[in-house]
Design a protein around this motif. Structure first.
Motif, PDB file in Angstrom:
ATOM      1  N   GLU A  52      30.066  21.298 -91.957  1.00  0.00           N
ATOM      2  CA  GLU A  52      31.116  20.309 -91.751  1.00  0.00           C
ATOM      3  C   GLU A  52      32.142  20.817 -90.747  1.00  0.00           C
ATOM      4  O   GLU A  52      32.224  22.014 -90.465  1.00  0.00           O
ATOM      5  CB  GLU A  52      31.816  19.987 -93.079  1.00  0.00           C
ATOM      6  N   LYS A  53      32.907  19.883 -90.204  1.00  0.00           N
ATOM      7  CA  LYS A  53      34.012  20.248 -89.323  1.00  0.00           C
ATOM      8  C   LYS A  53      35.209  20.684 -90.150  1.00  0.00           C
ATOM      9  O   LYS A  53      35.453  20.149 -91.234  1.00  0.00           O
ATOM     10  CB  LYS A  53      34.426  19.058 -88.457  1.00  0.00           C
ATOM     11  N   GLN A  54      35.976  21.629 -89.609  1.00  0.00           N
ATOM     12  CA  GLN A  54      37.252  21.971 -90.211  1.00  0.00           C
ATOM     13  C   GLN A  54      38.287  20.890 -89.888  1.00  0.00           C
ATOM     14  O   GLN A  54      38.107  20.098 -88.951  1.00  0.00           O
ATOM     15  CB  GLN A  54      37.724  23.327 -89.690  1.00  0.00           C
ATOM     16  N   GLN A  55      39.340  20.855 -90.639  1.00  0.00           N
ATOM     17  CA  GLN A  55      40.342  19.801 -90.459  1.00  0.00           C
ATOM     18  C   GLN A  55      40.957  19.817 -89.072  1.00  0.00           C
ATOM     19  O   GLN A  55      41.294  18.770 -88.515  1.00  0.00           O
ATOM     20  CB  GLN A  55      41.439  19.945 -91.526  1.00  0.00           C
ATOM     21  N   ASP A  56      41.090  21.012 -88.484  1.00  0.00           N
ATOM     22  CA  ASP A  56      41.662  21.068 -87.139  1.00  0.00           C
ATOM     23  C   ASP A  56      40.613  20.780 -86.073  1.00  0.00           C
ATOM     24  O   ASP A  56      40.928  20.796 -84.869  1.00  0.00           O
ATOM     25  CB  ASP A  56      42.313  22.439 -86.876  1.00  0.00           C
ATOM     26  N   ARG A  57      39.366  20.541 -86.500  1.00  0.00           N
ATOM     27  CA  ARG A  57      38.267  20.117 -85.635  1.00  0.00           C
ATOM     28  C   ARG A  57      37.912  21.153 -84.569  1.00  0.00           C
ATOM     29  O   ARG A  57      37.224  20.856 -83.586  1.00  0.00           O
ATOM     30  CB  ARG A  57      38.586  18.777 -84.952  1.00  0.00           C
ATOM     31  N   SER A  58      38.329  22.414 -84.767  1.00  0.00           N
ATOM     32  CA  SER A  58      38.040  23.456 -83.784  1.00  0.00           C
ATOM     33  C   SER A  58      36.912  24.375 -84.215  1.00  0.00           C
ATOM     34  O   SER A  58      36.509  25.251 -83.463  1.00  0.00           O
ATOM     35  CB  SER A  58      39.292  24.298 -83.528  1.00  0.00           C
ATOM     36  N   ALA A  59      36.409  24.178 -85.422  1.00  0.00           N
ATOM     37  CA  ALA A  59      35.386  25.084 -85.919  1.00  0.00           C
ATOM     38  C   ALA A  59      34.495  24.366 -86.926  1.00  0.00           C
ATOM     39  O   ALA A  59      34.840  23.305 -87.452  1.00  0.00           O
ATOM     40  CB  ALA A  59      36.027  26.311 -86.567  1.00  0.00           C
ATOM     41  N   LEU A  60      33.348  24.966 -87.165  1.00  0.00           N
ATOM     42  CA  LEU A  60      32.434  24.501 -88.207  1.00  0.00           C
ATOM     43  C   LEU A  60      32.508  25.433 -89.396  1.00  0.00           C
ATOM     44  O   LEU A  60      32.855  26.606 -89.264  1.00  0.00           O
ATOM     45  CB  LEU A  60      30.996  24.478 -87.681  1.00  0.00           C
ATOM     46  N   SER A  61      32.166  24.932 -90.558  1.00  0.00           N
ATOM     47  CA  SER A  61      32.128  25.771 -91.745  1.00  0.00           C
ATOM     48  C   SER A  61      30.981  25.339 -92.650  1.00  0.00           C
ATOM     49  O   SER A  61      30.437  24.247 -92.510  1.00  0.00           O
ATOM     50  CB  SER A  61      33.455  25.672 -92.514  1.00  0.00           C
ATOM     51  N   GLU A  62      30.627  26.217 -93.558  1.00  0.00           N
ATOM     52  CA  GLU A  62      29.615  25.904 -94.562  1.00  0.00           C
ATOM     53  C   GLU A  62      30.278  25.323 -95.802  1.00  0.00           C
ATOM     54  O   GLU A  62      31.376  25.730 -96.194  1.00  0.00           O
ATOM     55  CB  GLU A  62      28.829  27.159 -94.950  1.00  0.00           C
ATOM     56  N   LEU A  63      29.588  24.382 -96.403  1.00  0.00           N
ATOM     57  CA  LEU A  63      30.030  23.764 -97.651  1.00  0.00           C
ATOM     58  C   LEU A  63      28.864  23.843 -98.623  1.00  0.00           C
ATOM     59  O   LEU A  63      27.724  23.524 -98.275  1.00  0.00           O
ATOM     60  CB  LEU A  63      30.415  22.303 -97.398  1.00  0.00           C
ATOM     61  N   TYR A  64      29.126  24.290 -99.839  1.00  0.00           N
ATOM     62  CA  TYR A  64      28.063  24.475-100.828  1.00  0.00           C
ATOM     63  C   TYR A  64      28.113  23.368-101.867  1.00  0.00           C
ATOM     64  O   TYR A  64      29.163  23.086-102.446  1.00  0.00           O
ATOM     65  CB  TYR A  64      28.203  25.843-101.507  1.00  0.00           C
ATOM     66  N   LYS A  65      26.966  22.736-102.112  1.00  0.00           N
ATOM     67  CA  LYS A  65      26.861  21.643-103.067  1.00  0.00           C
ATOM     68  C   LYS A  65      25.724  21.904-104.057  1.00  0.00           C
ATOM     69  O   LYS A  65      24.769  22.606-103.724  1.00  0.00           O
ATOM     70  CB  LYS A  65      26.584  20.323-102.334  1.00  0.00           C
ATOM     71  N   PRO A  66      25.812  21.326-105.250  1.00  0.00           N
ATOM     72  CA  PRO A  66      24.702  21.467-106.212  1.00  0.00           C
ATOM     73  C   PRO A  66      23.399  20.927-105.629  1.00  0.00           C
ATOM     74  O   PRO A  66      23.398  20.023-104.790  1.00  0.00           O
ATOM     75  CB  PRO A  66      25.171  20.620-107.403  1.00  0.00           C
ATOM     76  N   MET A  67      22.305  21.484-106.070  1.00  0.00           N
ATOM     77  CA  MET A  67      20.996  21.116-105.554  1.00  0.00           C
ATOM     78  C   MET A  67      20.660  19.665-105.891  1.00  0.00           C
ATOM     79  O   MET A  67      20.591  19.271-107.053  1.00  0.00           O
ATOM     80  CB  MET A  67      19.940  22.039-106.172  1.00  0.00           C
ATOM     81  N   GLN A  68      20.450  18.857-104.838  1.00  0.00           N
ATOM     82  CA  GLN A  68      20.102  17.451-105.039  1.00  0.00           C
ATOM     83  C   GLN A  68      19.008  16.970-104.089  1.00  0.00           C
ATOM     84  O   GLN A  68      18.235  16.088-104.423  1.00  0.00           O
ATOM     85  CB  GLN A  68      21.343  16.560-104.842  1.00  0.00           C
ATOM     86  N   ASP A  69      18.931  17.546-102.894  1.00  0.00           N
ATOM     87  CA  ASP A  69      18.017  17.051-101.868  1.00  0.00           C
ATOM     88  C   ASP A  69      16.561  17.217-102.296  1.00  0.00           C
ATOM     89  O   ASP A  69      16.129  18.327-102.630  1.00  0.00           O
ATOM     90  CB  ASP A  69      18.253  17.805-100.563  1.00  0.00           C
ATOM     91  N   PRO A  70      15.767  16.139-102.298  1.00  0.00           N
ATOM     92  CA  PRO A  70      14.371  16.216-102.758  1.00  0.00           C
ATOM     93  C   PRO A  70      13.516  17.165-101.924  1.00  0.00           C
ATOM     94  O   PRO A  70      12.658  17.872-102.468  1.00  0.00           O
ATOM     95  CB  PRO A  70      13.869  14.769-102.623  1.00  0.00           C
ATOM     96  N   LEU A  71      13.730  17.215-100.613  1.00  0.00           N
ATOM     97  CA  LEU A  71      12.925  18.081 -99.751  1.00  0.00           C
ATOM     98  C   LEU A  71      13.208  19.555-100.047  1.00  0.00           C
ATOM     99  O   LEU A  71      12.287  20.382-100.107  1.00  0.00           O
ATOM    100  CB  LEU A  71      13.221  17.764 -98.287  1.00  0.00           C
ATOM    101  N   ILE A  72      14.468  19.891-100.258  1.00  0.00           N
ATOM    102  CA  ILE A  72      14.827  21.269-100.608  1.00  0.00           C
ATOM    103  C   ILE A  72      14.245  21.634-101.965  1.00  0.00           C
ATOM    104  O   ILE A  72      13.680  22.723-102.152  1.00  0.00           O
ATOM    105  CB  ILE A  72      16.354  21.449-100.610  1.00  0.00           C
TER     106      ILE A  72
END
Length: 460
Positions: free
Chosen positions: A251-271
């Motif tokens: 995702e983008k950071q709020q200041d839109r100058s960098a990217l960051s990782e965001l961790y979510k519970p496992m939901q994606d069927p392909l994963i």
């Protein structure tokens, strides 16, 4: 040693010691759910909504305007003429010649099928002719055909060595996502006018099942050379040895100058499917469904060790599409079994490299890929075989039903060979040997393998 991207891809002995030119900053939020790794980015590759890592990688490589393969039309080179290996004294002379042609052509790298043309493609053609049922018209699909060198080499070989009816009735279809490469393939194959009536290019994503139309019920061949290494992967993360795996999003950071990782519970069927394939045991029960033991829990709390694992979800999606569209296909794939000096953490992590002013630099995070970097992964051929069996339906049914009692046989017969073994069996290795006996095709490509998969009679 000549520090070209090509050496990173080709040579086992390449000591890829590059300088990292971009920086990575890491910040830690209060919650592990939001631990992030920051990197500056191109705003064209990501919108305002977080995306899975595979979607970020797909954009970084294949975005029509801003992806690596769109911005770098000369990322894959074409040799004007074949290399005359028998005129070179040995390895030193070969390396000097390789350096010379890279400087002359100003490309990121030459594929093995290009460096060893026409002999590399001839070996693949011989493997097809030896194992195919010639009572059916020969039909070949190539995924990601590059400059068309493989297609032309195979068609040349069949024209000269197979019965006339085999060449006359054959068809060769290249499925190519890049419009510029699709055009180049037509030019390359068109150097032999009789090939053109048998060859066509479909400019589309081979992993999109809809693009294939109705299932093809006749036998055919699928060729994939250095395709798997550029397929998008997903990344999963766990805080320690026993914590559940979480999906990694970008995702983008709020200041839109960098990217960051965001961790979510496992939901994606392909994963989830990919993780099941990776972890299934002899009872066909995914290991991740079992509760960790008490000693494991205690050890993880005392000595926590974060885990990162890269999953070839792009490969799974592609093979699911291929098996659905071409259920009677035979397949030949070649790729890198491991990559040297990878700086990015995690099992099966990629090499991310940018070439500038004739030299390449490796990045320590995939988030540095801004459309100017190649992202390529090692292929776990053991896992590739499992994905193949899963996509054919055999392993999938066992995982879904925890079924170890079924007597149904596998639907695929598979084998993985070192490139040297494959070429010694099907190719003409004397054609790539230098005066002193050194053979770059057999001696330098120790980190590449061939995977062959053919259907069995177990179709139910």
């Amino acid at each position: 040693m000549y520090h070209q991207m090509a050496y990173t891809r080709h040579l086992l002995l390449h000591s890829h010691k590059s300088t990292i030119t971009t920086s990575t900053t890491t910040t830690t939020a209060a919650s592990s759910y939001c631990r992030r790794h920051l990197a500056f980015f191109s705003t064209h590759l990501l919108g305002d909504t977080p995306v899975l890592v595979r979607d970020f990688i797909h954009s970084a490589l294949y975005h029509p305007q801003h992806g690596y393969f769109s911005q770098s039309p000369r990322s894959v080179g074409v040799l004007d003429r074949s290399i005359h290996f028998h005129k070179l004294q040995g390895r030193k002379a070969y390396m000097s010649h390789l350096e010379k042609i890279y400087k002359q052509n100003d490309v990121s790298w030459f594929t093995p099928v290009e460096l060893f043309k026409p002999w590399y493609a001839h070996g693949i053609a011989e493997a097809i002719l030896r194992t195919t049922n010639l009572s059916f018209p020969l039909k070949i699909y190539e995924i990601g055909g590059g400059s068309g060198t493989c297609a032309k080499g195979i068609m040349d070989y069949i024209m000269l060595n197979a019965p006339t009816r085999v060449y006359s009735n054959m068809s060769y279809t290249s499925v190519e996502i890049s419009s510029s490469l699709a055009k180049k393939q037509m030019e390359t194959v068109g150097e032999v006018s009789s090939h053109l009536s048998k060859f066509k290019v479909e400019c589309r994503d081979a992993a999109d099942r809809a693009g294939w139309g109705d299932a093809e019920q006749q036998p055919c061949w699928v060729i994939m050379l250095e395709v798997l290494d550029n397929l998008p992967h997903d990344l999963i993360y766990s805080e320690n040895q026993v914590s559940p795996w979480m999906e990694v999003w970008v995702e983008k950071q709020q200041d839109r100058s960098a990217l960051s990782e965001l961790y979510k519970p496992m939901q994606d069927p392909l994963i989830k499917s990919c993780l099941d394939i990776l972890n299934v045991d002899k009872d066909y029960r995914p290991l991740e469904t079992r509760e960790p033991s008490l000693p494991s829990n205690i050890w993880a709390k005392m000595f926590p060790k974060p885990r990162r694992r890269w999953l070839p979800t792009g490969c799974l999606k592609l093979l699911e599409a291929l098996h659905g569209a071409l259920p009677k296909m035979s397949m030949i794939a070649s790729d890198f079994s491991y990559l040297p000096d990878v700086k990015i953490p995690g099992d099966r992590a990629p090499l991310v490299s940018t070439k500038k002013d004739g030299s390449s630099s490796d990045h320590s995070t995939y988030l540095d890929a801004k459309g100017d970097a190649d992202i390529f992964f090692p292929t776990d051929f053991w896992l590739l075989e499992r994905i193949d069996h899963y996509s054919s339906g055999w392993l999938k049914s066992r995982i879904e039903h925890f079924d170890r009692s079924s007597r149904q046989g596998k639907k695929r017969r598979t084998i993985t060979l070192d490139t040297s073994v494959f070429m010694e069996e099907f190719g003409l290795p004397t054609k790539t040997k230098t005066k002193d006996g050194y053979n770059p095709l057999l001696d330098d490509f120790k980190n590449t393998k061939f995977y062959l998969s053919v259907p069995t009679h177990n179709t139910k």
